[in-house]
Scaffold this motif. Structure first.
Motif, short mmCIF file in Angstrom:
data_model
loop_
_atom_site.label_atom_id
_atom_site.label_comp_id
_atom_site.label_asym_id
_atom_site.label_seq_id
_atom_site.Cartn_x
_atom_site.Cartn_y
_atom_site.Cartn_z
N ALA A 176 5.95 9.34 -6.76
CA ALA A 176 5.85 9.11 -8.21
C ALA A 176 4.76 10.01 -8.80
CB ALA A 176 5.55 7.65 -8.50
N GLU A 177 3.62 10.07 -8.14
CA GLU A 177 2.52 10.93 -8.60
C GLU A 177 2.96 12.39 -8.64
OE1 GLU A 177 -0.50 10.31 -9.78
OE2 GLU A 177 -0.56 8.14 -9.42
N ARG A 178 3.64 12.85 -7.59
CA ARG A 178 4.10 14.25 -7.54
C ARG A 178 5.10 14.54 -8.66
NH1 ARG A 178 3.68 13.07 -2.22
NH2 ARG A 178 5.89 12.57 -1.96
N ALA A 179 6.04 13.63 -8.86
CA ALA A 179 7.05 13.83 -9.90
C ALA A 179 6.40 13.96 -11.28
CB ALA A 179 8.06 12.69 -9.89
N VAL A 180 5.46 13.07 -11.57
CA VAL A 180 4.78 13.11 -12.88
C VAL A 180 3.95 14.38 -13.00
CG1 VAL A 180 3.04 11.98 -14.31
CG2 VAL A 180 4.84 10.62 -13.23
N VAL B 11 11.88 9.21 -6.13
CA VAL B 11 10.66 8.45 -6.40
C VAL B 11 10.79 7.14 -5.62
CG1 VAL B 11 9.27 7.29 -8.16
CG2 VAL B 11 10.24 9.54 -8.62
N ILE B 12 10.23 7.15 -4.40
CA ILE B 12 10.39 6.01 -3.50
C ILE B 12 9.08 5.36 -3.09
CG2 ILE B 12 12.59 6.80 -2.57
CD1 ILE B 12 10.97 7.89 -0.15
N ASP B 13 7.96 6.03 -3.42
CA ASP B 13 6.64 5.47 -3.12
C ASP B 13 5.64 6.03 -4.11
OD1 ASP B 13 6.03 8.09 -2.23
OD2 ASP B 13 6.44 7.57 -0.15
N MET C 128 8.44 0.78 -11.60
CA MET C 128 7.19 0.14 -11.18
C MET C 128 6.24 1.14 -10.53
SD MET C 128 8.28 -3.69 -9.96
CE MET C 128 9.71 -3.26 -9.00
N LEU C 129 6.79 2.12 -9.82
CA LEU C 129 5.97 3.16 -9.21
C LEU C 129 5.45 4.16 -10.23
CD1 LEU C 129 8.21 3.77 -6.08
CD2 LEU C 129 5.90 2.77 -6.06
N LEU C 130 6.21 4.37 -11.29
CA LEU C 130 5.82 5.35 -12.30
C LEU C 130 4.74 4.85 -13.24
CD1 LEU C 130 9.35 6.79 -13.06
CD2 LEU C 130 7.38 8.10 -12.19
N VAL C 131 4.64 3.53 -13.45
CA VAL C 131 3.64 3.01 -14.38
C VAL C 131 2.24 3.50 -14.04
CG1 VAL C 131 2.49 0.89 -15.17
CG2 VAL C 131 4.97 1.05 -15.21
N PRO C 132 1.74 3.30 -12.80
CA PRO C 132 0.39 3.81 -12.52
C PRO C 132 0.30 5.34 -12.55
CG PRO C 132 1.31 2.76 -10.56
CD PRO C 132 2.27 2.53 -11.68
N ALA C 133 1.38 6.01 -12.19
CA ALA C 133 1.37 7.48 -12.20
C ALA C 133 1.30 8.03 -13.62
CB ALA C 133 2.62 8.01 -11.49
N LEU C 134 1.79 7.28 -14.58
CA LEU C 134 1.79 7.73 -15.97
C LEU C 134 0.56 7.31 -16.76
CD1 LEU C 134 5.56 7.14 -16.81
CD2 LEU C 134 4.37 9.34 -16.73
#
Length: 126
Positions: A18-22, A12-14, A44-50
């Motif tokens: 992050a979107e793909r992982a979630v 999770v680097i961008d 920080m990248l996961l917050v918007p993805a979640l």
């Protein structure tokens, strides 16, 4: 509880990763109720993805922006000063041992504390 490799996501680097992982986690047969992130950057990248997903978020390592994000990110906080002190002590001990860099390694376990913030709870509980 055994770890399921199906629930581990690396890289999770961008925002896209992050979107793909979630998305992959949400589509799992038994999706997790929470995501544990190993770095502040990934958190920080996961917050918007979640956002709008039924998953909680916990970050390993508290960071200055954690309280400013929406939702504020729950974190497992470490003591960087104590980590530095112990690392320096271990280096000096190792340098003083016969065998130098090849001296026996050992694990050091330092205490951590949980900093509970809103991201610890699933969105439905907020």
């Amino acid at each position: 509880m055994p770890t399921s490799r199906d629930l581990i996501r690396l890289g999770v680097i961008d925002r896209g990763s992050a979107e793909r992982a979630v998305a992959e986690l949400v589509q799992a047969d038994d999706p997790p109720s929470a995501v544990f992130s190993s770095s502040a950057r990934a958190s920080m990248l996961l917050v918007p993805a979640l956002q709008h997903r039924p998953m909680a978020l916990v970050s390993f390592g508290d960071f200055p922006m954690a309280e400013s994000l929406t939702p504020p990110v729950c974190a497992v906080a470490q003591d960087p000063e104590e980590i530095g002190r112990r690392a320096a002590r271990l280096i000096l001990q190792r340098l003083g041992q016969t065998g130098g860099a090849h001296a026996a390694c050992r694990d050091e376990v330092l205490p951590v504390r949980m900093v509970e913030r809103a991201s610890c709870r699933q969105p439905s509980a907020l």
